[in-house]
Design an enzyme around this catalytic site. Structure first.
Site, PDB file in Angstrom:
ATOM      1  N   ASN A  34      53.836  -3.093  14.791  1.00 14.60           N
ATOM      2  CA  ASN A  34      55.244  -2.949  15.166  1.00 14.60           C
ATOM      3  C   ASN A  34      55.528  -3.528  16.556  1.00 14.60           C
ATOM      4  O   ASN A  34      56.569  -3.269  17.138  1.00 14.60           O
ATOM      5  CB  ASN A  34      55.634  -1.468  15.161  1.00 14.60           C
ATOM      6  CG  ASN A  34      55.564  -0.881  13.772  1.00 14.60           C
ATOM      7  OD1 ASN A  34      56.013  -1.497  12.812  1.00 14.60           O
ATOM      8  ND2 ASN A  34      54.991   0.308  13.650  1.00 14.60           N
ATOM      9  N   HIS A 117      62.643   7.866   6.392  1.00 11.92           N
ATOM     10  CA  HIS A 117      61.260   7.999   6.840  1.00 11.92           C
ATOM     11  C   HIS A 117      60.741   9.426   6.643  1.00 11.92           C
ATOM     12  O   HIS A 117      61.506  10.403   6.696  1.00 11.92           O
ATOM     13  CB  HIS A 117      61.197   7.630   8.328  1.00 11.92           C
ATOM     14  CG  HIS A 117      59.812   7.529   8.866  1.00 11.92           C
ATOM     15  ND1 HIS A 117      59.228   8.542   9.584  1.00 11.92           N
ATOM     16  CD2 HIS A 117      58.889   6.541   8.766  1.00 11.92           C
ATOM     17  CE1 HIS A 117      58.003   8.161   9.933  1.00 11.92           C
ATOM     18  NE2 HIS A 117      57.774   6.957   9.443  1.00 11.92           N
ATOM     19  N   GLU A 158      68.855   5.393   8.577  1.00 14.90           N
ATOM     20  CA  GLU A 158      68.135   4.559   9.552  1.00 14.90           C
ATOM     21  C   GLU A 158      68.942   3.287   9.734  1.00 14.90           C
ATOM     22  O   GLU A 158      69.570   2.829   8.782  1.00 14.90           O
ATOM     23  CB  GLU A 158      66.741   4.202   9.003  1.00 14.90           C
ATOM     24  CG  GLU A 158      65.867   5.414   8.836  1.00 14.90           C
ATOM     25  CD  GLU A 158      64.527   5.121   8.143  1.00 14.90           C
ATOM     26  OE1 GLU A 158      64.064   3.967   8.164  1.00 14.90           O
ATOM     27  OE2 GLU A 158      63.964   6.071   7.581  1.00 14.90           O
ATOM     28  N   SER A 162      62.303   1.182   7.326  1.00 14.79           N
ATOM     29  CA  SER A 162      60.931   0.805   7.673  1.00 14.79           C
ATOM     30  C   SER A 162      60.169   0.166   6.520  1.00 14.79           C
ATOM     31  O   SER A 162      59.295  -0.656   6.740  1.00 14.79           O
ATOM     32  CB  SER A 162      60.166   2.019   8.188  1.00 14.79           C
ATOM     33  OG  SER A 162      60.164   3.049   7.227  1.00 14.79           O
ATOM     34  N   ASP A 187      68.600   6.910  12.898  1.00 10.90           N
ATOM     35  CA  ASP A 187      67.268   6.632  13.429  1.00 10.90           C
ATOM     36  C   ASP A 187      67.177   5.123  13.684  1.00 10.90           C
ATOM     37  O   ASP A 187      67.244   4.317  12.757  1.00 10.90           O
ATOM     38  CB  ASP A 187      66.226   7.084  12.389  1.00 10.90           C
ATOM     39  CG  ASP A 187      64.798   6.798  12.816  1.00 10.90           C
ATOM     40  OD1 ASP A 187      64.578   5.881  13.623  1.00 10.90           O
ATOM     41  OD2 ASP A 187      63.889   7.489  12.303  1.00 10.90           O
ATOM     42  N   HIS A 190      63.358   0.993  14.225  1.00 14.63           N
ATOM     43  CA  HIS A 190      62.999  -0.418  14.052  1.00 14.63           C
ATOM     44  C   HIS A 190      64.064  -1.374  14.583  1.00 14.63           C
ATOM     45  O   HIS A 190      63.913  -2.594  14.470  1.00 14.63           O
ATOM     46  CB  HIS A 190      62.694  -0.712  12.580  1.00 14.63           C
ATOM     47  CG  HIS A 190      61.452  -0.011  12.128  1.00 14.63           C
ATOM     48  ND1 HIS A 190      60.194  -0.506  12.357  1.00 14.63           N
ATOM     49  CD2 HIS A 190      61.281   1.190  11.514  1.00 14.63           C
ATOM     50  CE1 HIS A 190      59.289   0.336  11.886  1.00 14.63           C
ATOM     51  NE2 HIS A 190      59.936   1.382  11.366  1.00 14.63           N
ATOM     52  N   LYS A 221      57.318   1.186  18.875  1.00 10.40           N
ATOM     53  CA  LYS A 221      57.415  -0.067  18.122  1.00 10.40           C
ATOM     54  C   LYS A 221      57.682  -1.200  19.124  1.00 10.40           C
ATOM     55  O   LYS A 221      56.816  -1.457  19.949  1.00 10.40           O
ATOM     56  CB  LYS A 221      58.436   0.108  17.021  1.00 10.40           C
ATOM     57  CG  LYS A 221      58.024   1.345  16.166  1.00 10.40           C
ATOM     58  CD  LYS A 221      58.802   1.578  14.947  1.00 10.40           C
ATOM     59  CE  LYS A 221      58.529   2.954  14.362  1.00 10.40           C
ATOM     60  NZ  LYS A 221      57.121   3.230  14.014  1.00 10.40           N
TER      61      LYS A 221
HETATM   62  C1  PLP Z   1      62.237   4.983  10.785  1.00  5.08           C
HETATM   63  C2  PLP Z   1      61.151   5.654  11.550  1.00  5.08           C
HETATM   64  N1  PLP Z   1      61.422   6.784  12.217  1.00  5.08           N
HETATM   65  C3  PLP Z   1      60.478   7.433  12.913  1.00  5.08           C
HETATM   66  C4  PLP Z   1      59.186   6.974  12.956  1.00  5.08           C
HETATM   67  C5  PLP Z   1      58.158   7.731  13.716  1.00  5.08           C
HETATM   68  O1  PLP Z   1      58.031   7.213  14.993  1.00  5.08           O
HETATM   69  P1  PLP Z   1      56.676   7.419  15.814  1.00  5.08           P
HETATM   70  O2  PLP Z   1      55.705   6.413  15.299  1.00  5.08           O
HETATM   71  O3  PLP Z   1      57.088   7.199  17.225  1.00  5.08           O
HETATM   72  O4  PLP Z   1      56.220   8.813  15.559  1.00  5.08           O
HETATM   73  C6  PLP Z   1      58.855   5.790  12.297  1.00  5.08           C
HETATM   74  C7  PLP Z   1      57.472   5.268  12.376  1.00  5.08           C
HETATM   75  O5  PLP Z   1      56.896   4.762  11.471  1.00  5.08           O
HETATM   76  C8  PLP Z   1      59.855   5.119  11.558  1.00  5.08           C
HETATM   77  O6  PLP Z   1      59.574   4.013  10.876  1.00  5.08           O
END
Ligand code: PLP
Length: 373
Positions: A34, A117, A158, A162, A187, A190, A221
């Site tokens: 990432n 996610h 999101e 992801s 969220d 990404h 990321k």
């Molecule tokens: C959309 C999304 N939210 C949250 C997370 C979690 O973030 P972190 O890796 O900082 O725990 C991810 C990680 O894969 C993600 O893709």
């Protein structure tokens, strides 16, 4: 001690060709991390952050673990994202779990995109509110669920997904939320560092950030660090400090981690050339794959205008075999297997970075579509 019950479950995974194992990087060309802008690869933060920071926070933020740098960094990041307030969490996972488990109450309703996610889903599971998913990016389905929702309503999505790399139809979602007085939570994991002139994320790029109840930006990321922030009102911040168990009952991030985050927020906004090149590479990948119309065995490429490019290769065995061919060609592309994605939707998740070359992309496409070594 008898742990056969664990072995049985592991064997099931093996039979499904879905057994997960840890492996170390082996110097292949990176199409899976990432690190979208190459901040970690070039150790840009290491050049900024030099000595003098403590490596341990000694306690939770409410006890001994709070310190001036962490408060200052929260303010800097909230200001960068044009938010009233922000609260740092130890990871994006913690931020989603910490927010969603405590804000919606019994009698409230959470409506979330079906491709959300795992951290969003886990947070929802811990909440006492009732919850429904809506079909991925379907505003019609969302509206259907909003019509029958009770109590305070929270819609979660999101900005960039992801596992599919597509973006949420955010303006339409906001319109719908406003119609039903629902609180929108986005969220931006990404999108942070990648979307927007300075990498502010999708909501700010579209100037829709003020319409959100909360935004989550993660630092693991493109930002090249670790941790996350929940942005929202001062009241939301106070509420999380008082009720969010993922915030309260954990040791704070150390100064070294916070100094790195602060440094990255000085570095990535200026990386316009990298973002421009990344956009070019995304279009190049999409063009390159659309030229090739004779896909084998149900292989197809999804449309995506983000660094996450998806090639659907149905079946765990088939997707693993192509990933192996890519690996043999020195290309680090990871297969995403069932049960992480639904059966038949197994895929290669190709992550493009500002340091990947067009020749690297050509090789990936060649191996996938022609099965060359
Ligand atoms: C959309 C999304 N939210 C949250 C997370 C979690 O973030 P972190 O890796 O900082 O725990 C991810 C990680 O894969 C993600 O893709």
């Amino acid at each position: 001690m008898n742990d056969d019950f664990l072995l049985n479950k592991l064997n099931e995974r093996k039979e499904q060709h879905a057994f997960r194992q840890l492996r170390l990087p082996d110097g292949k060309i990176d199409f899976c991390s990432n690190d979208y802008l190459g901040i970690v690869r070039a150790n840009l933060i290491g050049k900024y952050v030099t000595g003098g920071y403590s490596h341990g926070a000694t306690g939770s933020r409410l006890l001994s673990g709070n310190y001036p740098l962490i408060m200052q960094t929260e303010k800097i990041i909230a200001a960068f994202h044009d938010a009233r307030s922000g609260l740092l969490f130890n990871s994006g996972y913690d931020a989603n779990v910490g927010l969603l488990s405590c804000v919606p109450q019994r009698g409230d309703t959470i409506i979330y995109d079906q491709l959300s996610h795992a951290s969003i889903r886990d947070g929802i599971r811990l909440s006492f509110a009732q919850s429904f998913s809506f079909d991925h990016n379907s505003v019609d389905d969302l509206e259907g669920k909003l019509r029958v929702a009770k109590g305070n309503i929270f819609v979660v999505t999101e900005s960039v997904f992801s596992m599919d790399g597509d973006m949420a139809p955010i303006a339409d979602i906001i319109h719908c939320c406003e119609k039903y007085h629902a609180n929108l939570i986005v969220d931006e994991a990404h999108a942070t560092g990648v979307i927007g002139d300075k990498g502010e994320g999708l909501m700010q790029e579209r100037r829709l950030h003020r319409n959100c109840f909360a935004r989550i930006h993660t630092f693991g990321k493109a930002v090249g660090c670790h941790g996350a922030i929940v942005l929202g009102s001062e009241t939301l911040r106070d509420y999380l400090i008082n009720f969010s168990r993922a915030f309260i009952y954990t040791t704070a991030l150390p100064e070294t981690g916070i100094a790195a985050i602060e440094a990255s927020y000085k570095i990535f906004p200026e990386m316009r050339m990298e973002r421009k090149y990344l956009r070019e590479l995304i279009h190049y990948f999409q063009e390159k794959t659309s030229e090739l119309d004779s896909f084998r065995s149900g292989i197809s490429v999804m449309q995506s205008f983000t660094p996450i490019q998806i090639v659907i290769v149905p079946g765990n065995e088939q997707v693993r075999s192509i990933a192996k061919k890519l690996s043999n060609a020195n290309l680090d592309v990871r297969p995403i297997l069932y049960p992480t994605v639904p059966r038949g939707r197994e895929r290669l998740r190709i992550v493009l970075h500002s340091f990947n070359t067009k020749e690297d992309v050509d090789r990936v496409v060649e191996v996938i579509l022609r099965g060359e070594r």
